[in-house]
Design a protein around this motif. Structure first.
Motif: not given
Ligand code: ADP
Ligand code: XUL
Length: 514
Positions: A180-193
């Protein structure tokens, strides 16, 4: 002065905290929260979870979390703060839950999910997969020594294995598996985090001491998994900037995005536990007890976990599923308010005249109880005050019992989470542990911890590093006047009760398990 935003996507809610901080001063200047059930009723969740026929299954919709993020970013933008000063954003999320991304980028919603739902930490449907993974790597002791935990049903590895076995085509169509953490971080940066070690250690997949994926566990979990896992980076890594999509949508600046972590690792920072010796108890949806560890002393009895700490060391933690929602079950069954609940605690004597219950309204993580079943001993189910005391005593006695493996002589407890506002509960905590208990001004320590992590990482990235003691000073310090002290005679009562509780627990956990 720069502003730092912390976000916390928990089981039931999303919270944002903005701090205004420099080397000398830090202050919370904005705080906002939304409950998933009420803010986004179209998803039909109850306490943030989708209803399901099988009580061992717990799923949440990932798009609910991103919709909540959208609402919250709009609130931050409209907060009246000079948002051009927003320097960095970090996040905290409920641990273990996994999000499965298909082809197609993450530049802007809607995202292509290869699985519409995310299994979350309350799911306990993977006992078979746990056994399979443990056997393949040489047993649970080996798995615990390498990854910090034996196989646990809610951990991401066993969840991935079940998905691979039951939905092989959807698994094959998955390009990336996020927490969940890296998914929401990905959403913020617009690419896989990437994933940080604090949250990666809740997967049964990372080697704790090297902070790398452990090939034996990855191979034991599912074929082709190595290519689907994000890289692991230190918790303090700046992983990108807020994407153009969010900047334009809400008029936000290109703030740095810091790796997100799990809510418990973030809470460690938000309760100021940057040194060994003090424990924190979080009374949230789950109840957790945790503390910093300089060296990874893995639990021998398979009860707790060692996770990575955002400060670079480790943390010991024991997790209970029957936390706030179990207290609410008792409260609601007698039509009480929280004030009535506190009064009931105050009316009843410590030790409850020997009346006791085992609080397993839902399957339990600690100790492992596969099927729900509340056991009462000399306790009339209709006696409201006695049941209130029985649940609180049971939960706190279980915490004292199952945190012994951490080897900490508990003298001070930092209390956090939604129920930590309740001083009657904190009095039982102080008496059971024989320790001083303190509250915090900011109740959501996971969210505050995320904001402080943003501050720490941003300073480090700009060659102005601060020691962790400095980072937490002022904000993540317990309120001295909130001290709730133990009463010696009551502590003596509880020392006796713990043994009786342990005996009943082990008899009944075993019987409920079969
Ligand atoms: P999460 O794990 O979702 O972050 P929180 O830490 O926000 O959860 O805690 C939410 C819980 O706090 C609620 O489910 C509720 O049971 C509990 N709570 C709120 N106020 C009180 C109170 N006065 N006394 C006891 N529990 C409370
Ligand atoms: C930790 C755990 C829970 C979740 C819920 O291991 O399962 O505390 O992080 O927030």
């Amino acid at each position: 002065m720069p502003l730092y935003l912390g976000l916390d996507s928990s089981t039931q809610s999303l919270t944002a905290i903005v701090i205004d901080a420099d080397a000398d001063r830090r202050e919370v200047v904005f705080e906002s929260s939304l409950q998933f059930d009420t803010a986004l009723p179209q998803y039909g969740t109850q306490h943030g979870v989708l209803p399901h026929d099988d009580p061992s299954v717990a799923y949440s919709p990932p798009t609910m979390w991103t919709d909540a993020l959208d609402i919250m970013l709009a609130r931050v933008a409209a907060s009246g703060l000079d948002i051009s000063r927003l320097a960095a954003i970090a996040g905290s999320a409920q641990q273990h839950g996994s999000v499965y991304i298909g082809s197609g980028g993450l530049a802007r919603p809607p995202f292509t999910l290869s699985r519409a739902v995310a299994p979350i930490w309350m799911d306990c449907s993977t006992s078979l997969e746990c056994a399979e993974i443990a056997a393949a790597v040489g047993g649970n002791e080996v798995l615990a020594a390498r990854t910090g935990s034996r196989a646990f049903e809610r951990f991401t590895g066993p969840q991935i294995r079940k998905f691979y076995k039951t939905e092989p085509e959807a698994y094959a169509a998955t390009q990336r598996i996020h927490l969940v953490s890296s998914f929401l971080a990905s959403v913020l940066i617009g690419e896989h985090a990437p994933i940080d070690p604090g949250d990666a250690s809740g997967m049964n997949l990372m080697e704790l001491t090297t902070q790398r994926w452990w090939t034996a566990a990855v191979d034991a979990t599912a074929p082709g998994l190595a290519e689907k896992l994000p890289p692991i980076v230190p918790s303090s890594a700046v992983i990108g900037v807020l994407s153009g999509y969010w900047q334009q949508r809400h008029g936000l600046p290109a703030a740095s995005i810091v790796a997100w972590s799990g809510d418990n690792p973030c809470s460690l920072v938000g309760t100021g536990l940057v040194r060994e010796g003090v424990l924190a108890i979080s009374l949230g949806t789950s109840d957790t007890i945790f503390g910093l560890m300089r060296e990874p002393r893995v639990s021998r009895n398979g009860i707790g976990h060692v996770f990575g700490s955002p400060t670079g060391a480790y943390m010991g933690i024991t997790v209970f599923r029957n936390g706030s929602l179990a207290r609410e079950r008792i409260r609601d069954s007698f039509g009480m308010s929280w004030t009535d609940f506190s009064n009931a605690l105050q009316q009843t004597p410590p030790g409850n005249h020997g009346r006791m219950l085992l609080p397993w309204f839902e399957p339990e993580i600690t100790p492992p109880v596969a099927h729900a079943g509340v056991q009462r001993f000399d306790l009339d189910p209709e006696d409201a005050p006695a049941n209130v005391r029985a649940i609180v005593e049971a939960q706190l006695i279980a915490m004292a019992l199952h945190s012994r493996w951490m080897g900490v002589d508990v003298k001070t407890i930092h209390a956090t989470g939604g129920a930590s506002v309740n001083s009657a509960i904190l009095q039982v905590m102080a008496d059971v542990f024989g320790a001083d208990v303190y509250q915090f001004e900011v109740g959501n320590s996971a969210c505050l911890g995320a904001a402080l992590r943003a501050f720490h990482a941003h300073r480090a990235a700009h060659a102005q590093p601060l020691e962790w003691d400095e980072v937490v000073r002022g904000l993540a310090e317990p309120v001295k006047s909130s001290r709730v002290g133990p009463v010696a005679s009551r502590h003596a009562t509880y020392r006796e009760l713990i043994a009786r509780y342990a005996e009943r627990e082990s008899t009944h956990a075993a019987s409920v398990r079969t």
